[in-house]
Scaffold this motif. Structure first.
Motif, PDB file in Angstrom:
ATOM      1  N   GLN A  84     103.868 -25.267  -0.329  1.00 40.55           N
ATOM      2  CA  GLN A  84     103.222 -24.345  -1.273  1.00 40.55           C
ATOM      3  C   GLN A  84     101.827 -23.973  -0.783  1.00 40.55           C
ATOM      4  O   GLN A  84     101.417 -22.814  -0.881  1.00 40.55           O
ATOM      5  CB  GLN A  84     103.151 -24.965  -2.667  1.00 40.55           C
ATOM      6  N   SER A  85     101.107 -24.961  -0.261  1.00 36.58           N
ATOM      7  CA  SER A  85      99.766 -24.709   0.273  1.00 36.58           C
ATOM      8  C   SER A  85      99.845 -23.747   1.451  1.00 36.58           C
ATOM      9  O   SER A  85      99.029 -22.836   1.573  1.00 36.58           O
ATOM     10  CB  SER A  85      99.116 -26.031   0.692  1.00 36.58           C
ATOM     11  N   SER A  86     100.834 -23.944   2.304  1.00 37.23           N
ATOM     12  CA  SER A  86     101.015 -23.054   3.456  1.00 37.23           C
ATOM     13  C   SER A  86     101.334 -21.637   2.995  1.00 37.23           C
ATOM     14  O   SER A  86     100.782 -20.666   3.518  1.00 37.23           O
ATOM     15  CB  SER A  86     102.128 -23.598   4.347  1.00 37.23           C
ATOM     16  N   VAL A  87     102.217 -21.505   2.008  1.00 36.73           N
ATOM     17  CA  VAL A  87     102.562 -20.184   1.485  1.00 36.73           C
ATOM     18  C   VAL A  87     101.325 -19.545   0.857  1.00 36.73           C
ATOM     19  O   VAL A  87     101.029 -18.370   1.091  1.00 36.73           O
ATOM     20  CB  VAL A  87     103.706 -20.290   0.451  1.00 36.73           C
ATOM     21  N   TYR A  88     100.595 -20.327   0.075  1.00 35.76           N
ATOM     22  CA  TYR A  88      99.382 -19.801  -0.560  1.00 35.76           C
ATOM     23  C   TYR A  88      98.383 -19.356   0.507  1.00 35.76           C
ATOM     24  O   TYR A  88      97.807 -18.271   0.420  1.00 35.76           O
ATOM     25  CB  TYR A  88      98.756 -20.871  -1.456  1.00 35.76           C
ATOM     26  N   ARG A  89      98.212 -20.195   1.519  1.00 41.89           N
ATOM     27  CA  ARG A  89      97.256 -19.876   2.586  1.00 41.89           C
ATOM     28  C   ARG A  89      97.682 -18.607   3.320  1.00 41.89           C
ATOM     29  O   ARG A  89      96.848 -17.754   3.610  1.00 41.89           O
ATOM     30  CB  ARG A  89      97.183 -21.051   3.560  1.00 41.89           C
ATOM     31  N   THR A  90      98.980 -18.473   3.598  1.00 36.86           N
ATOM     32  CA  THR A  90      99.472 -17.272   4.277  1.00 36.86           C
ATOM     33  C   THR A  90      99.238 -16.037   3.419  1.00 36.86           C
ATOM     34  O   THR A  90      98.762 -15.012   3.909  1.00 36.86           O
ATOM     35  CB  THR A  90     100.979 -17.434   4.587  1.00 36.86           C
ATOM     36  N   ARG A  91      99.559 -16.145   2.133  1.00 34.31           N
ATOM     37  CA  ARG A  91      99.344 -14.998   1.239  1.00 34.31           C
ATOM     38  C   ARG A  91      97.867 -14.651   1.141  1.00 34.31           C
ATOM     39  O   ARG A  91      97.493 -13.486   1.146  1.00 34.31           O
ATOM     40  CB  ARG A  91      99.888 -15.297  -0.155  1.00 34.31           C
ATOM     41  N   PHE A  92      97.046 -15.674   1.063  1.00 36.77           N
ATOM     42  CA  PHE A  92      95.602 -15.446   0.956  1.00 36.77           C
ATOM     43  C   PHE A  92      95.069 -14.804   2.236  1.00 36.77           C
ATOM     44  O   PHE A  92      94.258 -13.888   2.191  1.00 36.77           O
ATOM     45  CB  PHE A  92      94.899 -16.772   0.665  1.00 36.77           C
ATOM     46  N   ARG A  93      95.539 -15.277   3.386  1.00 46.03           N
ATOM     47  CA  ARG A  93      95.132 -14.697   4.669  1.00 46.03           C
ATOM     48  C   ARG A  93      95.544 -13.230   4.722  1.00 46.03           C
ATOM     49  O   ARG A  93      94.776 -12.377   5.161  1.00 46.03           O
ATOM     50  CB  ARG A  93      95.767 -15.464   5.827  1.00 46.03           C
ATOM     51  N   MET A  94      96.772 -12.926   4.250  1.00 43.20           N
ATOM     52  CA  MET A  94      97.248 -11.546   4.266  1.00 43.20           C
ATOM     53  C   MET A  94      96.376 -10.678   3.372  1.00 43.20           C
ATOM     54  O   MET A  94      96.047  -9.543   3.733  1.00 43.20           O
ATOM     55  CB  MET A  94      98.713 -11.487   3.822  1.00 43.20           C
ATOM     56  N   LEU A  95      95.977 -11.224   2.228  1.00 49.44           N
ATOM     57  CA  LEU A  95      95.093 -10.487   1.323  1.00 49.44           C
ATOM     58  C   LEU A  95      93.749 -10.198   1.997  1.00 49.44           C
ATOM     59  O   LEU A  95      93.264  -9.066   1.969  1.00 49.44           O
ATOM     60  CB  LEU A  95      94.866 -11.276   0.033  1.00 49.44           C
ATOM     61  N   ILE A  96      93.191 -11.213   2.616  1.00 57.73           N
ATOM     62  CA  ILE A  96      91.889 -11.032   3.285  1.00 57.73           C
ATOM     63  C   ILE A  96      92.025 -10.048   4.446  1.00 57.73           C
ATOM     64  O   ILE A  96      91.184  -9.170   4.627  1.00 57.73           O
ATOM     65  CB  ILE A  96      91.330 -12.387   3.758  1.00 57.73           C
ATOM     66  N   GLU A  97      93.099 -10.159   5.223  1.00 53.00           N
ATOM     67  CA  GLU A  97      93.298  -9.240   6.336  1.00 53.00           C
ATOM     68  C   GLU A  97      93.465  -7.810   5.844  1.00 53.00           C
ATOM     69  O   GLU A  97      92.949  -6.876   6.455  1.00 53.00           O
ATOM     70  CB  GLU A  97      94.512  -9.671   7.164  1.00 53.00           C
ATOM     71  N   ALA A  98      94.170  -7.651   4.723  1.00 52.45           N
ATOM     72  CA  ALA A  98      94.331  -6.308   4.160  1.00 52.45           C
ATOM     73  C   ALA A  98      92.972  -5.745   3.748  1.00 52.45           C
ATOM     74  O   ALA A  98      92.688  -4.566   3.977  1.00 52.45           O
ATOM     75  CB  ALA A  98      95.287  -6.337   2.965  1.00 52.45           C
ATOM     76  N   GLN A  99      92.143  -6.601   3.150  1.00 50.54           N
ATOM     77  CA  GLN A  99      90.801  -6.148   2.750  1.00 50.54           C
ATOM     78  C   GLN A  99      89.968  -5.797   3.991  1.00 50.54           C
ATOM     79  O   GLN A  99      89.243  -4.808   3.993  1.00 50.54           O
ATOM     80  CB  GLN A  99      90.099  -7.221   1.917  1.00 50.54           C
ATOM     81  N   LEU A 100      90.095  -6.614   5.031  1.00 45.79           N
ATOM     82  CA  LEU A 100      89.364  -6.333   6.272  1.00 45.79           C
ATOM     83  C   LEU A 100      89.837  -5.019   6.894  1.00 45.79           C
ATOM     84  O   LEU A 100      89.025  -4.249   7.409  1.00 45.79           O
ATOM     85  CB  LEU A 100      89.521  -7.483   7.264  1.00 45.79           C
ATOM     86  N   GLU A 101      91.146  -4.759   6.835  1.00 49.79           N
ATOM     87  CA  GLU A 101      91.668  -3.512   7.363  1.00 49.79           C
ATOM     88  C   GLU A 101      91.084  -2.321   6.606  1.00 49.79           C
ATOM     89  O   GLU A 101      90.773  -1.297   7.196  1.00 49.79           O
ATOM     90  CB  GLU A 101      93.204  -3.492   7.292  1.00 49.79           C
ATOM     91  N   MET A 102      90.930  -2.501   5.296  1.00 47.74           N
ATOM     92  CA  MET A 102      90.317  -1.425   4.518  1.00 47.74           C
ATOM     93  C   MET A 102      88.884  -1.177   4.992  1.00 47.74           C
ATOM     94  O   MET A 102      88.447  -0.040   5.100  1.00 47.74           O
ATOM     95  CB  MET A 102      90.315  -1.777   3.030  1.00 47.74           C
ATOM     96  N   LEU A 103      88.185  -2.258   5.298  1.00 47.69           N
ATOM     97  CA  LEU A 103      86.797  -2.116   5.755  1.00 47.69           C
ATOM     98  C   LEU A 103      86.730  -1.545   7.174  1.00 47.69           C
ATOM     99  O   LEU A 103      85.769  -0.881   7.535  1.00 47.69           O
ATOM    100  CB  LEU A 103      86.079  -3.468   5.697  1.00 47.69           C
TER     101      LEU A 103
END
Length: 169
Positions: A124-143
């Motif tokens: 669950q931690s790995s899934v959460y971390r992956t989802r969180f990383r994807m969220l941050i990467e998406a935000q970085l892509e926007m920037l």
């Protein structure tokens, strides 16, 4: 106090003997008025653009703060889960040592269950971390989007002061 287009339009010159050509002066003043009005309109448009950009910056700063808080909460939760799992494992081991074979069998069973829970929590931690990383990467892509670069292009800022720095081409 700066001149307004109306001040320029209403300016009267004194006439002297063999003075300037009145038509030439009036033509020149008309051109000055026209150019001055264009500069005022352009300044107003640029001030509106700056205001909109400042609003966007504020919006993205709020997103950044929210993301930082989310990261801290996730880290604290992960550490708490780890500490809790470690405490439970130690208690199980101590209980097993005190109560001999019968307790040892029960402890082994519980230990396996906790191990599975830990594995599940790790997943669950790995899934959460992956989802969180994807969220941050998406935000970085926007920037990183090229739209930001066009907003900061020197030709869009030429001749204006931003935060106390005058830009020139």
């Amino acid at each position: 106090m700066p001149l307004t287009p109306l001040d320029i339009h209403n300016k009267e010159f004194t006439r002297g003997f063999r003075g300037y050509s009145e038509d030439e002066v009036n033509d020149f003043l008309d051109q000055v008025i026209k150019d001055y009005e264009a500069v005022i309109r352009e300044k107003k448009d640029l001030e509106e653009t700056v205001s909109k950009l400042e609003e966007k910056i504020s919006y993205f700063k709020n997103i950044e703060e929210t993301l930082n808080k989310s990261i801290l909460i996730a880290q604290e939760t992960g550490e708490e889960v780890k500490r809790t799992a470690n405490k439970e494992a130690r208690l199980i081991v101590k209980e097993a040592e005190k109560n001999a074979d019968r307790i040892i069998n029960e402890s082994l069973s519980k230990s396996r269950k906790i191990s599975m829970e830990i594995d599940e929590l790790k997943k669950q931690s790995s899934v959460y971390r992956t989802r969180f990383r994807m969220l941050i990467e998406a935000q970085l892509e926007m920037l990183k989007n090229d739209d930001w670069d066009s907003l900061n292009a020197p030709e869009n800022l030429e001749g204006y002061e931003l935060q106390g720095v005058k830009t020139e081409a």
